[in-house]
Design a protein around this motif. Structure first.
Motif, mmCIF file in Angstrom:
data_model
loop_
_atom_site.group_PDB
_atom_site.id
_atom_site.type_symbol
_atom_site.label_atom_id
_atom_site.label_comp_id
_atom_site.label_asym_id
_atom_site.label_seq_id
_atom_site.Cartn_x
_atom_site.Cartn_y
_atom_site.Cartn_z
ATOM 1 N N PHE A 77 4.719 -18.036 5.362
ATOM 2 C CA PHE A 77 6.001 -17.598 4.810
ATOM 3 C C PHE A 77 5.799 -16.938 3.449
ATOM 4 O O PHE A 77 6.485 -15.961 3.123
ATOM 5 N N THR A 78 4.876 -17.475 2.669
ATOM 6 C CA THR A 78 4.573 -16.854 1.373
ATOM 7 C C THR A 78 4.127 -15.412 1.574
ATOM 8 O O THR A 78 4.529 -14.507 0.823
ATOM 9 N N HIS A 79 3.305 -15.191 2.613
ATOM 10 C CA HIS A 79 2.853 -13.830 2.896
ATOM 11 C C HIS A 79 4.040 -12.934 3.256
ATOM 12 O O HIS A 79 4.116 -11.776 2.797
ATOM 13 N N ILE A 80 4.960 -13.461 4.037
ATOM 14 C CA ILE A 80 6.126 -12.668 4.448
ATOM 15 C C ILE A 80 6.956 -12.268 3.234
ATOM 16 O O ILE A 80 7.265 -11.093 3.031
ATOM 17 N N ARG A 81 7.325 -13.251 2.414
ATOM 18 C CA ARG A 81 8.233 -12.945 1.296
ATOM 19 C C ARG A 81 7.565 -12.092 0.220
ATOM 20 O O ARG A 81 8.213 -11.233 -0.378
ATOM 21 N N THR A 82 6.272 -12.328 -0.042
ATOM 22 C CA THR A 82 5.614 -11.531 -1.077
ATOM 23 C C THR A 82 5.261 -10.125 -0.588
ATOM 24 O O THR A 82 4.874 -9.268 -1.386
ATOM 25 N N SER A 83 5.412 -9.911 0.724
ATOM 26 C CA SER A 83 5.154 -8.575 1.282
ATOM 27 C C SER A 83 6.407 -7.711 1.296
ATOM 28 O O SER A 83 6.336 -6.513 1.591
ATOM 29 N N VAL A 84 7.555 -8.294 0.974
ATOM 30 C CA VAL A 84 8.808 -7.537 1.004
ATOM 31 C C VAL A 84 8.754 -6.295 0.108
ATOM 32 O O VAL A 84 9.203 -5.213 0.530
ATOM 33 N N PRO A 85 8.206 -6.372 -1.112
ATOM 34 C CA PRO A 85 8.127 -5.150 -1.922
ATOM 35 C C PRO A 85 7.350 -4.031 -1.230
ATOM 36 O O PRO A 85 7.686 -2.848 -1.402
ATOM 37 N N GLU A 86 6.332 -4.394 -0.438
ATOM 38 C CA GLU A 86 5.577 -3.373 0.287
ATOM 39 C C GLU A 86 6.412 -2.758 1.404
ATOM 40 O O GLU A 86 6.291 -1.561 1.700
ATOM 41 N N VAL A 87 7.248 -3.566 2.019
ATOM 42 C CA VAL A 87 8.147 -3.042 3.047
ATOM 43 C C VAL A 87 9.171 -2.118 2.394
ATOM 44 O O VAL A 87 9.492 -1.044 2.915
ATOM 45 N N VAL A 88 9.671 -2.541 1.246
ATOM 46 C CA VAL A 88 10.646 -1.729 0.513
ATOM 47 C C VAL A 88 10.041 -0.382 0.110
ATOM 48 O O VAL A 88 10.698 0.670 0.200
ATOM 49 N N SER A 89 8.783 -0.394 -0.295
ATOM 50 C CA SER A 89 8.131 0.848 -0.734
ATOM 51 C C SER A 89 7.699 1.728 0.430
ATOM 52 O O SER A 89 7.361 2.897 0.250
ATOM 53 N N GLY A 90 7.693 1.164 1.638
ATOM 54 C CA GLY A 90 7.272 1.923 2.806
ATOM 55 C C GLY A 90 5.800 1.781 3.128
ATOM 56 O O GLY A 90 5.294 2.381 4.081
ATOM 57 N N ALA A 91 5.084 0.949 2.359
ATOM 58 C CA ALA A 91 3.651 0.752 2.596
ATOM 59 C C ALA A 91 3.408 -0.017 3.888
ATOM 60 O O ALA A 91 2.348 0.134 4.520
ATOM 61 N N LYS A 92 4.368 -0.845 4.299
ATOM 62 C CA LYS A 92 4.240 -1.623 5.526
ATOM 63 C C LYS A 92 5.585 -1.648 6.247
ATOM 64 O O LYS A 92 6.642 -1.469 5.622
ATOM 65 N N THR A 93 5.535 -1.904 7.538
ATOM 66 C CA THR A 93 6.764 -2.130 8.303
ATOM 67 C C THR A 93 6.990 -3.628 8.420
ATOM 68 O O THR A 93 6.061 -4.424 8.231
ATOM 69 N N GLY A 94 8.204 -3.988 8.757
ATOM 70 C CA GLY A 94 8.497 -5.394 8.953
ATOM 71 C C GLY A 94 7.620 -6.017 10.027
ATOM 72 O O GLY A 94 7.142 -7.141 9.877
ATOM 73 N N GLN A 95 7.389 -5.280 11.117
ATOM 74 C CA GLN A 95 6.592 -5.820 12.213
ATOM 75 C C GLN A 95 5.141 -6.047 11.786
ATOM 76 O O GLN A 95 4.514 -7.035 12.193
ATOM 77 N N GLN A 96 4.603 -5.172 10.960
ATOM 78 C CA GLN A 96 3.235 -5.344 10.474
ATOM 79 C C GLN A 96 3.123 -6.658 9.693
ATOM 80 O O GLN A 96 2.157 -7.419 9.858
ATOM 81 N N VAL A 97 4.111 -6.938 8.848
ATOM 82 C CA VAL A 97 4.086 -8.153 8.047
ATOM 83 C C VAL A 97 4.164 -9.389 8.937
ATOM 84 O O VAL A 97 3.429 -10.363 8.732
ATOM 85 N N ILE A 98 5.049 -9.357 9.921
ATOM 86 C CA ILE A 98 5.172 -10.492 10.835
ATOM 87 C C ILE A 98 3.888 -10.699 11.620
ATOM 88 O O ILE A 98 3.423 -11.838 11.809
ATOM 89 N N ASP A 99 3.292 -9.640 12.070
ATOM 90 C CA ASP A 99 2.022 -9.728 12.829
ATOM 91 C C ASP A 99 0.919 -10.336 11.954
ATOM 92 O O ASP A 99 0.137 -11.165 12.423
ATOM 93 N N GLU A 100 0.878 -9.924 10.705
ATOM 94 C CA GLU A 100 -0.141 -10.455 9.790
ATOM 95 C C GLU A 100 0.084 -11.953 9.549
ATOM 96 O O GLU A 100 -0.866 -12.738 9.540
#
Length: 425
Positions: A397-420
């Protein structure tokens, strides 16, 4: 009187004195026995760890409760090592203590994935089958604590809900409707963007509540209840929706760098219209003097797979007793007495009154109207489920929430974060 008579009299006096001495010895022995019994309550030192510390409104009440118990039980000395309500802080404390064979005797901790290791290793006791433990008087929250093995290891104190805290005055002053549908929610974001008011006070990194509510909004309760292993598309869509709303200016400009406390401050200062938080937030809202302007709303559901009104909540924390303490004959009685004192209806209601949360025993009376709204929200909810944070590996969960800025910036998609996150073990 003759010498013979004097000798006889002397002998009789001596015998009488001896008998008296013997009788006195018996009485002294009985008194000593009584004293020994009275001193059975030998000095006991107990350690306790909870999240009722720092800015938690329950902290002061909890300290008073511990003081009162010690006054009634002067042989017990309690060391209170409670930590900030921040999940990471308390987890680190508990994991360190147990791994170093220095576990607290009693703890108020997460009865979630965090407790699984302690339970499997036999570090905490089964309360239902423990001698002297009183679990009477509980409402349905107690049953919610039952684990897959059929046992109860934690006794709840209060239940909670998470929702949108909305400053109804700001909505009214700007002619914007309080959002009860997804369309109204997005409309509110668009309308507040035209003002100098922040739509949603949030950190996009310290984003526990934002992530959970957007996942719920994207797929309703059916999908919200999924496991991480399922890599549910609604969770991924929820992250993408956060990014979409960030581009519309829904969050503070520095949302990627501020923490949750700073986001709360924006709401307390009435610089933001909405805040995703838990029922414990009422304490800070009241201290800020804006409680009369605030109400709580369920997260509107975007899809047709759920029903607006579904809530995130439950009773994710409870009172545990360490097996080590319970099996220690020098501590057991004091531990049981303290546990029963802390979980009594009187104590639970006192703490619930301080936090505005829903008590696991009894009912609060004379509840402030704004807090009563939250209680009503919970009682009318068509479904309630615990936070994602409580159901999956903390690191994931820490990975998910701390990855939100990357999703916001377009560096990652939501699905990429969930898969990781799903790959983390």
């Amino acid at each position: 009187m003759t010498k013979k008579k004097f000798r006889l009299l002397g002998i009789m006096v001596t015998i009488l004195l001896l008998l008296t001495a013997c009788g006195g010895g018996k009485n002294n022995s009985e008194t000593a026995g009584s004293s020994d019994k009275a001193s059975d309550n030998k000095a006991v030192k107990l350690r306790i760890v909870t999240t009722m510390a720092g800015t938690d409104p329950a902290g002061e009440v909890f300290e008073a409760v511990l003081k009162e118990f010690q006054e009634e039980n002067p042989h017990v000395k309690i060391t209170n090592e409670s930590q900030s309500a921040d999940a990471g802080t308390i987890r680190t404390k508990i994991n360190t203590d147990f791994s170093s064979d220095n576990e607290p005797d009693i703890m108020f901790y997460f009865n979630t994935v965090d407790a699984e290791g302690l339970i499997k290793e036999g570090k905490v006791i089964d309360l239902e089958n423990a001698e002297g433990i009183d679990l009477s008087g509980y409402n349905s929250m107690l049953e919610q604590q039952r684990r897959e093995d059929g046992k109860i290891y934690a006794a709840p104190q209060t239940g909670f809900y998470e929702a949108i805290f909305a400053n109804k005055k700001l909505f009214e002053d700007n002619g914007i409707a309080l959002p009860t549908t997804w369309e109204e929610y997005e409309k509110a974001i668009e309308e507040f963007a035209k003002t100098d008011i922040i739509q949603i006070a949030a950190s996009t990194e310290d984003s526990y509540y934002v992530v959970e509510h957007y996942a719920l909004a994207a797929g309703g309760m059916e999908n919200y209840r999924a496991t991480l292993e399922e890599k549910n598309s609604a969770w991924a869509e929820g992250l993408d929706l956060i990014a979409e709303h960030a581009k519309k200016g829904a969050f503070p400009k520095d949302a990627g760098t501020i923490d949750l406390a700073m986001a709360q401050n924006l709401f307390h200062q009435e610089q933001a219209a909405m805040l995703f938080e838990g029922s414990w937030a009422w304490g800070g809202i009241q201290e800020a003097g804006i409680a009369d302007n605030v109400t709580v709303l369920p997260m509107p559901i975007k899809s047709d797979k759920g029903e607006t009104g579904e809530l995130i909540g439950g009773a994710s924390q409870g009172w545990f007793i360490s097996t080590k303490a319970y099996n220690d004959d020098t501590k057991k009685d004091a531990v049981v007495d303290l546990f029963n004192y802390l979980t009594s209806e009187d104590t639970i209601l006192r703490i619930a009154a301080a936090t505005g949360q829903i008590p696991a025993k009894g009912q609060l009376t004379d509840v402030d109207p704004n807090i009563a709204v939250g209680h009503e929200l919970t009682s009318e909810a068509p479904a309630v489920e615990s936070p994602i944070n409580d159901r999956i590996l903390p690191e994931a969960f820490t990975h998910i929430r701390t990855s939100v800025p990357e999703v916001v910036s377009g560096a990652k998609t939501g699905q990429q974060v969930i898969d990781e996150a799903a790959k983390m073990k």
